[in-house]
Design a protein around this motif. Structure first.
Motif, PDB file in Angstrom:
ATOM      1  N   ASP A  97     -59.301   4.854   5.532  1.00 13.66           N
ATOM      2  CA  ASP A  97     -60.792   4.285   6.157  1.00 13.66           C
ATOM      3  C   ASP A  97     -61.158   2.876   4.970  1.00 13.66           C
ATOM      4  O   ASP A  97     -61.534   2.754   3.654  1.00 13.66           O
ATOM      5  CB  ASP A  97     -61.201   4.845   5.819  1.00 13.66           C
ATOM      6  N   VAL A  98     -60.833   1.681   5.106  1.00 13.38           N
ATOM      7  CA  VAL A  98     -61.392   0.043   4.411  1.00 13.38           C
ATOM      8  C   VAL A  98     -62.488  -0.257   3.963  1.00 13.38           C
ATOM      9  O   VAL A  98     -62.865  -0.449   3.085  1.00 13.38           O
ATOM     10  CB  VAL A  98     -60.205  -1.085   4.585  1.00 13.38           C
ATOM     11  N   SER A  99     -63.544   0.573   5.513  1.00 14.42           N
ATOM     12  CA  SER A  99     -64.775   0.907   5.396  1.00 14.42           C
ATOM     13  C   SER A  99     -65.752   1.595   3.770  1.00 14.42           C
ATOM     14  O   SER A  99     -66.396   1.524   3.553  1.00 14.42           O
ATOM     15  CB  SER A  99     -65.534   1.740   6.612  1.00 14.42           C
ATOM     16  N   LYS A 100     -64.407   2.282   3.249  1.00 11.61           N
ATOM     17  CA  LYS A 100     -65.362   3.200   2.082  1.00 11.61           C
ATOM     18  C   LYS A 100     -64.904   2.279   0.590  1.00 11.61           C
ATOM     19  O   LYS A 100     -64.908   2.800  -0.509  1.00 11.61           O
ATOM     20  CB  LYS A 100     -64.042   4.386   1.699  1.00 11.61           C
ATOM     21  N   ASP A 110     -61.104  -5.682  12.278  1.00 12.95           N
ATOM     22  CA  ASP A 110     -60.037  -4.481  13.307  1.00 12.95           C
ATOM     23  C   ASP A 110     -59.607  -3.484  12.394  1.00 12.95           C
ATOM     24  O   ASP A 110     -59.191  -3.115  13.068  1.00 12.95           O
ATOM     25  CB  ASP A 110     -59.025  -4.919  15.018  1.00 12.95           C
ATOM     26  N   VAL A 111     -59.686  -4.354  11.292  1.00 15.44           N
ATOM     27  CA  VAL A 111     -58.424  -3.852  10.130  1.00 15.44           C
ATOM     28  C   VAL A 111     -59.041  -2.210   9.906  1.00 15.44           C
ATOM     29  O   VAL A 111     -60.594  -1.995   9.264  1.00 15.44           O
ATOM     30  CB  VAL A 111     -58.323  -4.386   9.174  1.00 15.44           C
ATOM     31  N   GLN A 112     -58.418  -1.004  10.325  1.00 18.56           N
ATOM     32  CA  GLN A 112     -59.404   0.060   9.618  1.00 18.56           C
ATOM     33  C   GLN A 112     -58.674   0.809   8.772  1.00 18.56           C
ATOM     34  O   GLN A 112     -59.312   1.610   7.651  1.00 18.56           O
ATOM     35  CB  GLN A 112     -59.395   1.630  10.520  1.00 18.56           C
ATOM     36  N   ALA A 113     -57.502   0.259   8.409  1.00 19.61           N
ATOM     37  CA  ALA A 113     -56.414   1.504   7.003  1.00 19.61           C
ATOM     38  C   ALA A 113     -55.512  -0.166   6.486  1.00 19.61           C
ATOM     39  O   ALA A 113     -54.560  -0.674   7.199  1.00 19.61           O
ATOM     40  CB  ALA A 113     -55.491   2.220   7.825  1.00 19.61           C
ATOM     41  N   GLU A 114     -54.969   0.178   5.623  1.00 16.96           N
ATOM     42  CA  GLU A 114     -54.203  -0.308   4.905  1.00 16.96           C
ATOM     43  C   GLU A 114     -53.337  -0.170   3.465  1.00 16.96           C
ATOM     44  O   GLU A 114     -53.560   1.262   2.500  1.00 16.96           O
ATOM     45  CB  GLU A 114     -54.910  -1.414   3.666  1.00 16.96           C
ATOM     46  N   ILE A 115     -51.800  -0.422   3.956  1.00 18.68           N
ATOM     47  CA  ILE A 115     -50.945   0.281   2.429  1.00 18.68           C
ATOM     48  C   ILE A 115     -49.948  -0.981   2.213  1.00 18.68           C
ATOM     49  O   ILE A 115     -49.783  -2.057   3.020  1.00 18.68           O
ATOM     50  CB  ILE A 115     -49.929   0.865   3.457  1.00 18.68           C
ATOM     51  N   ASP A 130     -47.340  -5.923   2.300  1.00 20.35           N
ATOM     52  CA  ASP A 130     -48.442  -4.980   2.512  1.00 20.35           C
ATOM     53  C   ASP A 130     -49.095  -5.139   4.137  1.00 20.35           C
ATOM     54  O   ASP A 130     -48.843  -5.837   5.053  1.00 20.35           O
ATOM     55  CB  ASP A 130     -49.431  -6.727   2.309  1.00 20.35           C
ATOM     56  N   ILE A 131     -49.513  -4.250   4.681  1.00 15.57           N
ATOM     57  CA  ILE A 131     -49.941  -3.714   6.707  1.00 15.57           C
ATOM     58  C   ILE A 131     -51.067  -3.090   6.462  1.00 15.57           C
ATOM     59  O   ILE A 131     -51.617  -2.256   5.859  1.00 15.57           O
ATOM     60  CB  ILE A 131     -48.215  -2.597   6.495  1.00 15.57           C
ATOM     61  N   ASP A 132     -51.268  -3.533   7.673  1.00 17.90           N
ATOM     62  CA  ASP A 132     -53.071  -3.197   7.720  1.00 17.90           C
ATOM     63  C   ASP A 132     -53.064  -2.731   9.553  1.00 17.90           C
ATOM     64  O   ASP A 132     -52.196  -3.231  10.148  1.00 17.90           O
ATOM     65  CB  ASP A 132     -53.270  -4.945   8.219  1.00 17.90           C
ATOM     66  N   SER A 133     -53.907  -2.038   9.600  1.00 19.46           N
ATOM     67  CA  SER A 133     -53.436  -0.921  10.788  1.00 19.46           C
ATOM     68  C   SER A 133     -54.875  -0.988  11.454  1.00 19.46           C
ATOM     69  O   SER A 133     -55.921  -1.095  10.780  1.00 19.46           O
ATOM     70  CB  SER A 133     -53.729   0.145  10.699  1.00 19.46           C
ATOM     71  N   HIS A 134     -55.125  -0.944  12.813  1.00 19.52           N
ATOM     72  CA  HIS A 134     -56.337  -1.036  13.158  1.00 19.52           C
ATOM     73  C   HIS A 134     -56.732   0.175  13.552  1.00 19.52           C
ATOM     74  O   HIS A 134     -57.916   0.985  14.469  1.00 19.52           O
ATOM     75  CB  HIS A 134     -56.275  -1.948  14.805  1.00 19.52           C
ATOM     76  N   THR A 135     -55.573   1.486  13.522  1.00 22.10           N
ATOM     77  CA  THR A 135     -55.806   3.015  13.857  1.00 22.10           C
ATOM     78  C   THR A 135     -56.408   3.868  13.018  1.00 22.10           C
ATOM     79  O   THR A 135     -56.320   3.113  11.685  1.00 22.10           O
ATOM     80  CB  THR A 135     -54.837   3.410  13.926  1.00 22.10           C
TER      81      THR A 135
END
Ligand code: SME
Length: 162
Positions: A97-100, A110-115, A130-135
């Motif tokens: 959860d990138v908001s944290k 739109d991005v919610q998570a990242e690895i 690098d991978i971003d996810s909208h989930t």
């Protein structure tokens, strides 16, 4: 996504990644193919790209091939953002959860998570996947395991060329 579905997708994808990295194409073309395959085949991979260590300045990562929305973050300093911190620690960095995150470089709302996974060649950080996810919270240990193998194959390709 259910664990068994993920495992199935990743098992089917491995030969496609191997094919993307083989042949006589230039390095960036192969990396582009890896991005294209990952983005097309995994529904929650919304931005897939490589950052490569700047040979002139090893404290910077420079954007390489990617598939997804264009990003303003074309150069990232080691220690900055999720990418920069993965380079600093040389370890996979998963953010569900990138908001944290406070030390985070936003590419799109739109991005919610990242690895982010470091790619090590000769003991040094050659670059990162690098991978971003909208989930939200999309990543499990299956992702880390599969993407770790992808990064090992990329490292092998780079070692074979240098
Ligand atoms: N979010 C990253 C920057 C790169 S983009 O995701 C493409 C970070 O915090 O390092």
């Amino acid at each position: 996504m259910l664990m068994k579905d993920k495992a199935k997708i990743f098992a089917k994808l491995m030969p496609k990644i191997e094919a993307a990295l083989s042949g006589g194409a230039a390095r960036d073309e192969k990396l582009q193919r890896v991005c294209d395959v990952l983005k097309a085949e995994v529904p929650y991979f919304d931005w897939v790209g490589f950052y490569v260590t700047d040979p002139e300045n090893p404290d910077d990562l420079v954007l390489g091939p990617y598939n997804g929305a264009p990003t303003e973050h074309v150069r990232i300093s080691v220690g900055t953002g999720i990418c920069g911190r993965a380079a600093q620690t040389r370890r996979m960095f998963v953010v569900q959860d990138v908001s944290k995150e406070t030390n985070y470089l936003a590419c799109s709302p739109d991005v919610q998570a990242e690895i982010v996974l470091p790619i090590l060649v000769g003991g040094a950080i050659w670059g990162e996947l690098d991978i971003d996810s909208h989930t939200l919270s999309p990543f499990s240990s299956d992702d880390g395991e599969f993407l770790g193998k992808v990064c090992s194959l990329v490292a092998e390709m780079v070692r074979g060329e240098d």
